[in-house]
Every structure is written in C-alpha cells, then in structure tokens.
Write an enzyme that holds these catalytic residues in place. Structure first.
Site, PDB file in Angstrom:
ATOM      1  N   HIS A   1      -4.352  93.962  70.721  1.00  0.00           N
ATOM      2  CA  HIS A   1      -4.191  95.425  70.648  1.00  0.00           C
ATOM      3  C   HIS A   1      -3.401  95.834  69.401  1.00  0.00           C
ATOM      4  O   HIS A   1      -2.612  96.778  69.434  1.00  0.00           O
ATOM      5  CB  HIS A   1      -3.491  95.975  71.896  1.00  0.00           C
ATOM      6  CG  HIS A   1      -4.276  95.800  73.161  1.00  0.00           C
ATOM      7  ND1 HIS A   1      -5.105  96.755  73.678  1.00  0.00           N
ATOM      8  CD2 HIS A   1      -4.359  94.739  74.017  1.00  0.00           C
ATOM      9  CE1 HIS A   1      -5.660  96.316  74.803  1.00  0.00           C
ATOM     10  NE2 HIS A   1      -5.231  95.096  75.024  1.00  0.00           N
TER      11      HIS A   1
ATOM     12  N   ASN B   1      -6.901  99.886  80.286  1.00  0.00           N
ATOM     13  CA  ASN B   1      -7.995  99.748  79.331  1.00  0.00           C
ATOM     14  C   ASN B   1      -9.061 100.800  79.608  1.00  0.00           C
ATOM     15  O   ASN B   1      -8.994 101.493  80.624  1.00  0.00           O
ATOM     16  CB  ASN B   1      -8.638  98.353  79.458  1.00  0.00           C
ATOM     17  CG  ASN B   1      -7.865  97.274  78.703  1.00  0.00           C
ATOM     18  OD1 ASN B   1      -6.948  97.566  77.937  1.00  0.00           O
ATOM     19  ND2 ASN B   1      -8.234  96.036  78.913  1.00  0.00           N
TER      20      ASN B   1
ATOM     21  N   HIS C   1       4.790  98.386  78.774  1.00  0.00           N
ATOM     22  CA  HIS C   1       5.003  97.212  79.620  1.00  0.00           C
ATOM     23  C   HIS C   1       4.581  97.543  81.056  1.00  0.00           C
ATOM     24  O   HIS C   1       5.135  98.477  81.650  1.00  0.00           O
ATOM     25  CB  HIS C   1       6.488  96.850  79.568  1.00  0.00           C
ATOM     26  CG  HIS C   1       6.848  95.594  80.291  1.00  0.00           C
ATOM     27  ND1 HIS C   1       6.014  94.942  81.168  1.00  0.00           N
ATOM     28  CD2 HIS C   1       7.974  94.850  80.257  1.00  0.00           C
ATOM     29  CE1 HIS C   1       6.610  93.865  81.640  1.00  0.00           C
ATOM     30  NE2 HIS C   1       7.804  93.794  81.112  1.00  0.00           N
TER      31      HIS C   1
HETATM   32 FE1  HDE Z   1      -2.273  93.162  77.595  1.00  0.00          FE
HETATM   33  N1  HDE Z   1      -0.929  92.539  76.200  1.00  0.00           N
HETATM   34  N2  HDE Z   1      -2.307  91.313  78.398  1.00  0.00           N
HETATM   35  N3  HDE Z   1      -3.740  93.697  78.881  1.00  0.00           N
HETATM   36  N4  HDE Z   1      -2.298  94.948  76.783  1.00  0.00           N
HETATM   37  C1  HDE Z   1      -0.391  93.270  75.223  1.00  0.00           C
HETATM   38  O1  HDE Z   1       1.899  93.320  74.688  1.00  0.00           O
HETATM   39  C2  HDE Z   1      -1.428  90.347  78.142  1.00  0.00           C
HETATM   40  C3  HDE Z   1      -4.271  92.940  79.882  1.00  0.00           C
HETATM   41  C4  HDE Z   1      -2.992  96.026  77.224  1.00  0.00           C
HETATM   42  O2  HDE Z   1      -0.545 100.125  73.112  1.00  0.00           O
HETATM   43  C5  HDE Z   1       0.717  92.576  74.510  1.00  0.00           C
HETATM   44  O3  HDE Z   1       3.304  94.649  73.493  1.00  0.00           O
HETATM   45  C6  HDE Z   1      -1.659  89.225  79.011  1.00  0.00           C
HETATM   46  C7  HDE Z   1      -4.979  93.745  80.810  1.00  0.00           C
HETATM   47  C8  HDE Z   1      -2.776  97.155  76.355  1.00  0.00           C
HETATM   48  O4  HDE Z   1       1.296  98.956  72.898  1.00  0.00           O
HETATM   49  C9  HDE Z   1       0.833  91.235  75.254  1.00  0.00           C
HETATM   50  C10 HDE Z   1      -2.725  89.558  79.781  1.00  0.00           C
HETATM   51  C11 HDE Z   1      -4.876  95.013  80.333  1.00  0.00           C
HETATM   52  C12 HDE Z   1      -1.899  96.700  75.371  1.00  0.00           C
HETATM   53  C13 HDE Z   1      -0.262  91.365  76.275  1.00  0.00           C
HETATM   54  C14 HDE Z   1      -3.119  90.870  79.413  1.00  0.00           C
HETATM   55  C15 HDE Z   1      -4.111  94.964  79.132  1.00  0.00           C
HETATM   56  C16 HDE Z   1      -1.616  95.328  75.672  1.00  0.00           C
HETATM   57  C17 HDE Z   1       0.550  92.507  73.018  1.00  0.00           C
HETATM   58  C18 HDE Z   1      -3.382  88.712  80.831  1.00  0.00           C
HETATM   59  C19 HDE Z   1      -5.472  96.282  80.930  1.00  0.00           C
HETATM   60  C20 HDE Z   1      -1.370  97.487  74.192  1.00  0.00           C
HETATM   61  C21 HDE Z   1       1.566  93.460  72.428  1.00  0.00           C
HETATM   62  C22 HDE Z   1      -2.524  88.416  81.918  1.00  0.00           C
HETATM   63  C23 HDE Z   1      -4.952  96.581  82.245  1.00  0.00           C
HETATM   64  C24 HDE Z   1      -0.204  98.310  74.589  1.00  0.00           C
HETATM   65  C25 HDE Z   1       2.347  93.903  73.547  1.00  0.00           C
HETATM   66  C26 HDE Z   1       0.218  99.208  73.450  1.00  0.00           C
HETATM   67  C27 HDE Z   1      -0.756  94.535  74.926  1.00  0.00           C
HETATM   68  C28 HDE Z   1      -0.475  90.388  77.173  1.00  0.00           C
HETATM   69  C29 HDE Z   1      -4.217  91.508  79.999  1.00  0.00           C
HETATM   70  C30 HDE Z   1      -3.851  96.139  78.368  1.00  0.00           C
HETATM   71  C31 HDE Z   1       0.698  90.006  74.405  1.00  0.00           C
HETATM   72  C32 HDE Z   1      -0.878  87.932  79.013  1.00  0.00           C
HETATM   73  C33 HDE Z   1      -5.674  93.274  82.102  1.00  0.00           C
HETATM   74  C34 HDE Z   1      -3.365  98.537  76.492  1.00  0.00           C
HETATM   75  O5  HDE Z   1       2.055  91.103  75.885  1.00  0.00           O
END
Ligand code: HDE
Length: 680
Positions: free
Chosen positions: A61, A134, A325
């Site tokens: 992202h 999402n 978060h």
């Molecule tokens: Fe994320 N995701 N994600 N994700 N995600 C990040 O956090 C992660 C997942 C989503 O505009 C990271 O600060 C794991 C689902 C958005 O700042 C990180 C897993 C959904 C954003 C991370 C998921 C998301 C992130 C990268 C699997 C939809 C951007 C930078 C368990 C419900 C937020 C950060 C913004 C961002 C990890 C799966 C949505 C790496 C480990 C499911 C919208 O922490």
C-alpha cells in the site's frame, strides 16, 4: 492540526532550524572561487536535512492519496454497539481516509490492476478508530502467516525488480495456482473491480468479521461496508493502460479536483449484522476472510455517512505519515478469531515503528487522537511531550494513582469475554477448505460484459507468464470454478481446453455486479471532452459547455493549440489530452472544423482527433455529435470492427441532444457496444 501548521507565505525571513535568520543562497567559501568551509552551519544543516527527507515507503500500500472529512451517524445505535460516535443521530466525527494501491511502489501509476486500500480513521471522542479495509470484499489468504508469501509472489520479481505494480507476471500466477484459497479474490481483481474509474466510485469493505458489543456486553458479528453515493464504475483495461502513461496520477487528480470544486464524495457506512446464534448458519465460515457474506443473505444496515470535504495541506505530513492500524479500536467494536485479522494486529505497529523510526509516531498531528493521551509510556526518539513530576508508573500513591485505570463504567474498553479452548496446533478448520464456491458465485453474478472483461483480464495477466506450465496449472484451477471461464482463458493463453470437472451450481448474488449497481441521478464530476478546431461552430460548442457546466459536469474544450482559438479559450489540446482521460465526448458542428480535423497537422499526432472518437466508441463511452460533427463521427468510426451498435451514441441537432446526452452520462458506459466471445 492547527498549532503545527506553518504557512511559509506568512513567514518573513528564512531561519535555520534553531531559529537564526539566514541568507543561504550561496555557501560560505574561502574566497569567491575558493573551497567551501566546513564551518558553514547553514549549508551543513540544509543539506543534512535534505539527505534525510525520505522515510521508507509502506511495504505494501505504498502509493496512496488521502483526504479529510467527517462522519455523521444516522441514529443512536447503542442497541448494537457502545461506540460513542454511533450513539446519537447527527453526531459528527472528523475522519481521515487514505486510498492506496497494494503492490506498486510509491511512484507507480494509479490505474494499475490491483486491489486497493480504503482506510479510514475516525477521530472519535473516545480515541481513534481505524477501519483499515479494501475495495474488494474478500482477501487472498486465510492466515496472516502466508502474507509475506503472497506479497513476495505478487510484487516485483526479486531478480529484476519487474514488473512494477501488478500481478501480471509468472510468480504471481505460480503462487495463485499452487494456493487456491487466493482464487476468489484473484477473480475480483481480474474483474472490472480491479481497475476503478475513480476512487470516488469504489465500495469499501472491512473484510474480516468484527464484533459489535453493547454497553451491557451483548455482542453481534458484523461486516463493515462503505457504499459510495457516486455509484461504482471501472475502466476498461485498454483505458487503464493508456491512462497509466498519459496521467499516472489519474486517481489522485480526480479526488483532489472533485474536493477542490466542492463536489465532495460521500459513502454510507453500513454493517451486515449477524446474531451470535447464526455463527454456524452459513456454508462458509465467518472467520474465513476469503469469503464474503452475500448481501442477498444478510442485507446491509446503513449506520451513517462519511463526506470527504478537505484535501490535505501537505502530502508528507498527512498522507505519508498517517499510521492506520486495525488494532486502533474504540469501545463497542471488537475483533474475532479470524486468523488474518489476528496477524494484522501484530504487523501494523511493527512495520510502523520501522517506517517512522520511533515509538512516538502517534504524537504526530495526523495520528494523535482528539482526546488527551495519558499513560506511563515515556521517552524514545522524538518525544515531543514534556511530562511533569517524578511518577511514571502505576500503582502510585505519590500521584494518588493517577492516571487511573478505567472500568467499563468509566468508558474503559470492553473486551468481549469470548470463550477460548483448544489444543495448540498448526492447521485450519475443515470449514475453511472450500476455495471455489464463492469464486463461482462471483463469476455467476457478473453480467456477460463483465465476464468478458474478466476473461480478457486473465488472458492478459496469465498470458504474461512465460512458463506454459504456470499458465496450464492456473487454467486448471479456473476449471474448478467454471469450465466455460477456463476454456475462454485457455484459448487465449495457448494451453489445452480443459474438460468439465465440476458442474456450475448457478448460484448468484445480486449485489456484486458493477453494471447493475445503482446509479446516481446526476452527472456531477463527469469529464466531457468537446472536440474543437478552427471552424468549429462556436455557438454549438458553447451551448453544450454551458449546459454540462450547469449540470455539474466538468466539460473541457480540446483544441488544436492552447490559448484563444476563434473565441474559445483552449486549455487542453490533442497533444495534451486523450479520450481515455474523459467519460464522454461531444463533437459540435462546423464545416471548417471537419475539414481541418481530417487533414494531418504537425500540431498533434497523426489522426489524433479521429483516435479520440475511435477510442471513445470502442470503450463504450457516451458520444454526442451535432450537425457536421455527426459526419466526423461517422468518418472516424467507419470500418471499425468488433464494436457493436449505437447505444450511447447521440446524434442530432444542438438542443435535442443535451438531455439524452445527460442520460447517457448517467449510464456512464454502454457495455452492449463491447464484443463478447461467450461460446468456446
Ligand atoms: Fe494490510 N498492511 N496487511 N491489509 N493494509 C499494511 O501497514 C498486513 C490486509 C491494508 O493507508 C501495512 O502501515 C498483513 C487486509 C491497508 O496507511 C502492513 C496482512 C486488508 C493498508 C500490513 C494484511 C489490508 C495496509 C503496510 C495479512 C484489508 C494501508 C504499511 C494478515 C482489510 C493503510 C502499514 C494506509 C497496510 C500488513 C492484510 C488493508 C505491512 C500482515 C486483509 C488499507 O502492516
């Protein structure tokens, strides 16, 4: 954020970071042609700060755009949740929303094919609630421990760092073929949902099953939804690819522009409410994030509305530094045992400490809650609070046990007392083992035109895999969903047409198609190109321009050169602009214009005005033409093959086309014009 906001336009003199006024256009040298002196504190400080301007981009992202807004509750929802921001009709809460692509680096294009983040922070009276969702309702994987594998397979391949921003490559389809729980979400991304027309025209989803908990401790399960008032719309892949070159900031510009012009996008926040006793009622597991709850089974209850009404002042301070978060929860909203959500709760804080380089990032203006933060956490890089006194622990008698521990009655967070019991083991429950039913439900719920877009998407993406084995294995997986889908992809990517192995059960849900999504009743923000040239009938051009402007659309004259063109003030030319950047086109009359456009000129690429019309025609966009403009339209599309019919083509004299053009703009795209190859 007011007290931290600096307006350089109101600051008279430049200073160093320690406040000394300076004149730092030249460095300090020993003689005008001599060496620069180390003692030049102005130069050292300025360059040192510049050297450190970048922070690591988000590992996923990375590319995003954000906007401020507010949320307004439709009612008092204390019957389902103790969340204060939902407990009174009309109650307003400030918000910040960041939309993002997932795989591309920070500098990649907006219109790549991808899932997209839709993350909203509610600055409630009781602290921040982040709904980090999402634009596609299921997720690729069931268990957080597979996230690094998913992202490594989807992002650029590690040997070459290509391709940028998309899954159209071998490792992605190798992984998807090997790991079929990904297929449902892959289907969504490959469908028109993966290439939105605008971030204002997307739905949003919390994905996981959450809990709502009342002040009395009663709980229901819920799925969060954002429903856009702007409707839902998408690009065709041909448009998306061309836009990526013409304007890689297409989605950001679209959002900034709409907000700057006062066309504030809004979404209704809704929940699907599932009573505790219905936990095991469905043929999928509520804890499995690769599944959605069909809205035909559980309708969405609308709780309130969010309006995005203010662009950021500074991209870095706000959009880049916001740290969303899923663990930022407020009273009344809780989590479940969804193993993806559980892993996310660890990941976000961890990655943010890496990215922000300090444990104190929640003190930044965009991150800190509106209510006061009081606890015994201390020190760390960039600590900006000054804590008085000698007590930083609890219990303490010296400060009378302040800050106190909050009970539920004091507004303390209510943990739902969920029973947990089980043997420690790795694995997943049998209720998680169905990978194909909902992929099939989605496929069946698309219209024939959307299915064609999806087939075309697969032909492109899977076809980009050099390995025939990957293509064949992936098509075999598609065959578990639907044989006709698999065969249509197979013929495109040059692998054997598979025989049917599963009967399609024909199940559908009526809320998944974009084509059938409810349309807004107006044409606000629709971009319309009015094609002009010397000789264009000014009166016709202006009349349409004024009509569209009055209806809230964004018309632009496209001309041969910028500046005055026979009384029309031209901003955009056939060099600067293309049909793909517009929702529709209008060709006014005027004999001179037609003659001119039919000749080649060095002022624009060869046949560009015709290409404008041809692209709009084959992309199914509304096209209006009046008087001689009609002849130009016919000449441009003559001989084109594969595009069908005249739906959305409005020809006639100046006045009687305007209302029909408006109706066509509401429809936005005429899918019936696009070819379909159903029977393979
Ligand atoms: Fe994320 N995701 N994600 N994700 N995600 C990040 O956090 C992660 C997942 C989503 O505009 C990271 O600060 C794991 C689902 C958005 O700042 C990180 C897993 C959904 C954003 C991370 C998921 C998301 C992130 C990268 C699997 C939809 C951007 C930078 C368990 C419900 C937020 C950060 C913004 C961002 C990890 C799966 C949505 C790496 C480990 C499911 C919208 O922490």
């Amino acid at each position: 954020m007011a007290e931290f906001t600096i307006n350089p336009a109101n600051s008279q003199f430049e200073t160093t970071n320690f406040g000394q006024r300076v004149n730092n256009s030249e460095s300090l040298k020993a003689g005008l042609r001599g060496p620069t002196l180390m003692e030049d504190f102005m130069m050292r400080e300025k360059i040192m700060h510049f050297d450190h301007e970048r922070i690591p981009e988000r590992v996923v992202h990375a590319r995003g755009v954000g906007a401020h807004g507010y949320f307004e509750s439709y009612g008092d929802w204390s019957n389902i949740t103790a969340a204060g921001f939902l407990n009174a009709p009309g109650k307003k809460t400030p918000t910040f929303t960041r939309f993002s692509t997932v795989l591309g680096n920070k500098g990649s294009s907006d219109t790549v094919r991808d899932d997209r983040g839709f993350a909203t922070r509610f600055y409630t009276d009781e602290g921040n609630f982040d709904l980090v969702g999402n634009v596609i309702p299921p997720f690729f994987i069931q268990d957080a421990i597979k996230f690094p594998d998913l992202i490594h397979a989807g992002k650029m391949e590690p040997d070459t760092d290509t391709p940028q921003a998309g899954t159209a490559h071998e490792t992605a389809y190798d992984f998807f073929a090997e790991f079929p729980e990904t297929l449902h979400t892959v289907m969504w991304v490959l469908s028109p949902r993966g290439i939105p027309r605008s971030l204002r025209q997307v739905e949003g989803f919390g994905i996981h099953t959450f809990r709502l908990v009342t002040a009395d401790g009663n709980s229901v399960f819920c799925k969060f939804h954002w429903k856009p008032a702007q409707g839902v719309s998408n690009l065709l892949w041909d448009e998306a690819q061309k836009i990526a070159g013409k304007n890689s900031d297409f989605h950001r510009d679209d959002l900034y522009t709409a907000i700057n012009r006062g066309d504030f996008p809004s979404w209704e926040l809704g929940v699907q409410i599932i009573p505790a006793e219905d936990e095991f009622k469905y043929d999928f597991d509520l804890l499995d994030p690769t599944k959605l709850v069909p809205e035909d089974l559980v309708p969405v209850t609308k709780l309130g509305r969010m309006v995005l009404n203010r662009n950021v002042d500074n991209f870095f301070s706000e959009t880049e530094q916001v740290t969303m978060h899923p663990g930022h929860l407020v009273n009344g909203i809780g989590i479940t045992d969804d193993p993806l959500l559980q892993g996310r709760l660890f990941s976000y804080l961890d990655t943010q400490i890496n990215r922000m380089n300090s444990a104190n990032f929640m003190q930044l203006p965009i991150n800190r809650p509106l209510n006061q933060v009081t606890n015994n956490q201390r020190d760390g890089f960039m600590q900006s609070n000054t804590f008085k006194g000698n007590v930083a622990y609890y219990p303490n008698a010296l400060n009378g046990n302040k800050p106190e521990l909050a009970s539920h009655a004091d507004g303390g967070y209510i943990e739902y007392p969920e029973e947990v019991n089980g043997q420690k083991q790795r694995g997943r429950p049998p209720s998680f083992w169905d990978f194909y039913s909902q992929a099939r439900l989605y496929w069946n719920s698309l219209t024939p035109a959307e299915q064609q877009q999806t087939v075309d998407g697969f032909r492109f993406e899977v076809g980009k895999s050099k390995s025939v084995d990957v293509r064949r294995r992936f098509v075999d997986r598609l065959n578990q969903i639907d044989n006709s889908l698999a065969r249509r992809v197979a013929i495109g990517v040059g692998v054997p047409l598979p025989e049917m192995v599963v009967e399609n059960d024909g199940k559908t849900d009526s809320h998944l198609s974009i084509q059938n999504y409810p349309k807004p009743d107006n044409i606000r923000t629709r971009r319309v190109a009015i094609l002009t040239a010397p000789g264009t009938n000014q009166q016709e051009a202006k009349s349409m321009y004024d009509y569209l402007t009055a209806e809230g659309a964004y018309p632009s004259y496209i001309g041969v050169h910028q500046g005055d063109q026979e009384g029309l003030n031209i901003d955009n030319t056939y060099v600067l602009d293309s049909s793909v950047l517009y929702d529709a086109i209008y060709i006014p009359g005027g004999a001179g214009g037609i003659d001119f456009l039919s000749e080649s000129t060095s002022l624009f690429p060869m046949d560009e005005p015709k290409a404008f019309v041809m692209d709009a025609y084959r992309h199914g966009k509304p096209i209006a033409a009046s008087s001689e403009g009609e002849q130009f339209f016919q000449a441009a599309v003559e001989g084109m093959t594969g595009v069908n019919g005249t739906d959305g083509i409005i020809l006639g004299s100046e006045n009687n086309i305007q209302e029909s053009f408006k109706q066509a703009l509401i429809t936005q795209r005429f899918w019936s014009r696009l070819p379909i190859d159903q029977n393979i």
